[in-house]
Design a protein around this motif. Sequence first.
Motif, PDB file in Angstrom:
ATOM      1  N   LEU A   7      -1.641   8.865   1.583  1.00 60.02           N
ATOM      2  CA  LEU A   7      -0.232   9.232   1.476  1.00 60.02           C
ATOM      3  C   LEU A   7       0.214   9.109   0.030  1.00 60.02           C
ATOM      4  N   HIS A   8       1.439   9.519  -0.217  1.00 61.73           N
ATOM      5  CA  HIS A   8       2.093   9.397  -1.522  1.00 61.73           C
ATOM      6  C   HIS A   8       2.896   8.096  -1.480  1.00 61.73           C
ATOM      7  N   PRO A   9       2.430   7.051  -2.151  1.00 66.01           N
ATOM      8  CA  PRO A   9       3.048   5.727  -1.974  1.00 66.01           C
ATOM      9  C   PRO A   9       4.527   5.661  -2.311  1.00 66.01           C
ATOM     10  N   ALA A  10       4.936   6.258  -3.425  1.00 65.23           N
ATOM     11  CA  ALA A  10       6.343   6.147  -3.812  1.00 65.23           C
ATOM     12  C   ALA A  10       7.251   6.935  -2.880  1.00 65.23           C
TER      13      ALA A  10
ATOM     14  N   ALA B 285      13.611   0.124  -5.374  1.00 64.34           N
ATOM     15  CA  ALA B 285      12.707   0.115  -4.227  1.00 64.34           C
ATOM     16  C   ALA B 285      11.397   0.807  -4.587  1.00 64.34           C
ATOM     17  N   GLY B 286      10.279   0.144  -4.295  1.00 65.89           N
ATOM     18  CA  GLY B 286       8.966   0.706  -4.554  1.00 65.89           C
ATOM     19  C   GLY B 286       8.442   0.484  -5.951  1.00 65.89           C
ATOM     20  N   PHE B 287       9.139  -0.283  -6.773  1.00 65.52           N
ATOM     21  CA  PHE B 287       8.742  -0.467  -8.173  1.00 65.52           C
ATOM     22  C   PHE B 287       7.405  -1.184  -8.314  1.00 65.52           C
ATOM     23  N   GLY B 288       7.107  -2.110  -7.430  1.00 65.75           N
ATOM     24  CA  GLY B 288       5.874  -2.893  -7.534  1.00 65.75           C
ATOM     25  C   GLY B 288       4.679  -2.157  -6.967  1.00 65.75           C
ATOM     26  N   ALA B 289       3.797  -2.900  -6.309  1.00 70.00           N
ATOM     27  CA  ALA B 289       2.563  -2.308  -5.788  1.00 70.00           C
ATOM     28  C   ALA B 289       2.831  -1.158  -4.824  1.00 70.00           C
ATOM     29  N   SER B 290       3.971  -1.183  -4.150  1.00 73.65           N
ATOM     30  CA  SER B 290       4.277  -0.135  -3.176  1.00 73.65           C
ATOM     31  C   SER B 290       4.431   1.241  -3.809  1.00 73.65           C
ATOM     32  N   GLY B 291       4.720   1.289  -5.103  1.00 75.40           N
ATOM     33  CA  GLY B 291       4.833   2.568  -5.783  1.00 75.40           C
ATOM     34  C   GLY B 291       3.714   2.846  -6.762  1.00 75.40           C
ATOM     35  N   ARG B 292       2.652   2.027  -6.713  1.00 72.49           N
ATOM     36  CA  ARG B 292       1.584   2.157  -7.712  1.00 72.49           C
ATOM     37  C   ARG B 292       0.189   2.200  -7.103  1.00 72.49           C
ATOM     38  N   ASN B 293       0.054   1.953  -5.834  1.00 69.41           N
ATOM     39  CA  ASN B 293      -1.257   1.753  -5.216  1.00 69.41           C
ATOM     40  C   ASN B 293      -2.029   3.063  -5.053  1.00 69.41           C
ATOM     41  N   GLY B 294      -3.221   2.952  -4.472  1.00 63.58           N
ATOM     42  CA  GLY B 294      -4.083   4.110  -4.305  1.00 63.58           C
ATOM     43  C   GLY B 294      -3.741   5.015  -3.148  1.00 63.58           C
TER      44      GLY B 294
ATOM     45  N   ASP C 286       3.404  12.951   2.447  1.00 61.03           N
ATOM     46  CA  ASP C 286       2.058  13.539   2.364  1.00 61.03           C
ATOM     47  C   ASP C 286       1.032  12.745   3.175  1.00 61.03           C
ATOM     48  N   PHE C 287       1.421  12.285   4.343  1.00 66.05           N
ATOM     49  CA  PHE C 287       0.562  11.478   5.213  1.00 66.05           C
ATOM     50  C   PHE C 287      -0.509  12.363   5.851  1.00 66.05           C
TER      51      PHE C 287
END
Length: 459
Positions: free
Chosen positions: A189-192, A66-75, A124-125
């Motif tokens: 926020l902290h995406p991952a 879970a979160g491996f793609g863009a959801s864990g890598r974005n800005g 971290d929202f």
Amino acid sequence: MTGDYRDVSLWFDTLGEDVIARPALAGDLDVDVAIVGAGYTGLWTAYYLARADPSLRIVVLEREVAGFGASGRNGGWCSALFPASIAKVARDSTRERAIAQQRAMNATVDEVGRVVAAEGIDCDFDKGGTVVLARTPVQLARAREAVAGEHAWGFDTSDARLLDAAEARALVGATDVLGGTYTPHCAVLHPAKLARGLAATVAGLGVRIHEQTPVLSIEDGVAVTPHGRVRADVVVRATEGYTPELAGFHRDLAPVYSLMIATEPLPKTFWDEVGLARRESFSDMRHLIIYGQRTADDRLAFGGRGAPYHFGSKVRPEFDRDEKVFAELRRVITELFPAVADARITHTWGGPLGVARDWYASCGLDRARKLAWAGGYVGDGVGTANLAGRTLADLIRDEYTDLTRLPWVRHRSPRWEPEPLRWIGANVGLRVMAGADVEERRTGRESRLAHAFGRFLGH
């Protein structure tokens, strides 16, 4: 599998926990809803479905974790940005529906904040808004035009306002600042942490998540994996930049890479000079997109476009890193904030995002094909995926709501051209945007190249 994902991004490296893959699918399965992809779109869809109807049998299938793609890598921008302009949405529907789409996006930022607070997801929202700097006279004119344009659609200074030089510098102490724009409709926020926390939350609601389970194809009501076939009343395609790897969807979205760097934690003296006191997200008015945030542990995380599109919509781990792009990001961040020149860059990473042919995100449900989908966020998916999840949950449950009436629900983007036209078009677009910025710095005038390309896209 444990601990093999730290190098995916800064975000995975700073999760504060090992990543342990959930068990893979172990044979054929019958469910009500099968979701392909455990990123934000898939997880938000599962969350709102499970909250609305706990009796639903829901499974999420994920190739990695879970979160491996863009959801864990974005800005880490949970913004109200929608890739298609409001004018373009209005041309596709009506003025009123286009405004409703944007107001739904604005409200989504607070909805994400509500859920992470209610579910105890520590990601971290911080809702500090976005500052877009104007650092040349041409960019300042563009800033004025952007704010005037928003106000012409019925939004006001509580949604977007123009900043003079002093106001902009007080928020973001960058060099050569002449002014800028500010909107409150963004949180960082902290995406991952969001993706992993959301996965744990939906698993706690009874949703089955099978990681290490690649989906090879989606047929009518069937997700085909090497471990078994999952039959469902609805299969949700939530694969964004990885969509072209699915049989039958090769030309639906194009994977375009965005890359990032992050510094070591920076001292208080740096932040006293640079600001970002409320962790405002920041960018500037150049054409080739850049984006940054102050992380909760006081790093600068900074990214931008510029990596090439790869022939055949290929997605490969080696494409996540491009030393030339990383060097350019380092140059730009140092140009903006000279005090960062001696800071150590601790992380470099990247990944693919999904781009529709007309730069217009969409979501929908085809009952005949038993297929639902959402995507084409063009890098603005942190917030948009939440709106998609709520909308898909209503569509799947046959609820006719304000969300299902939004214009992106019925929008159908054209397919991308076959190769080599797709490769030529995508890379020409990237070069046009980069060239436009150089032209504007040289001439001090708005780039005709960028204007023409924007008209070609229908912006």
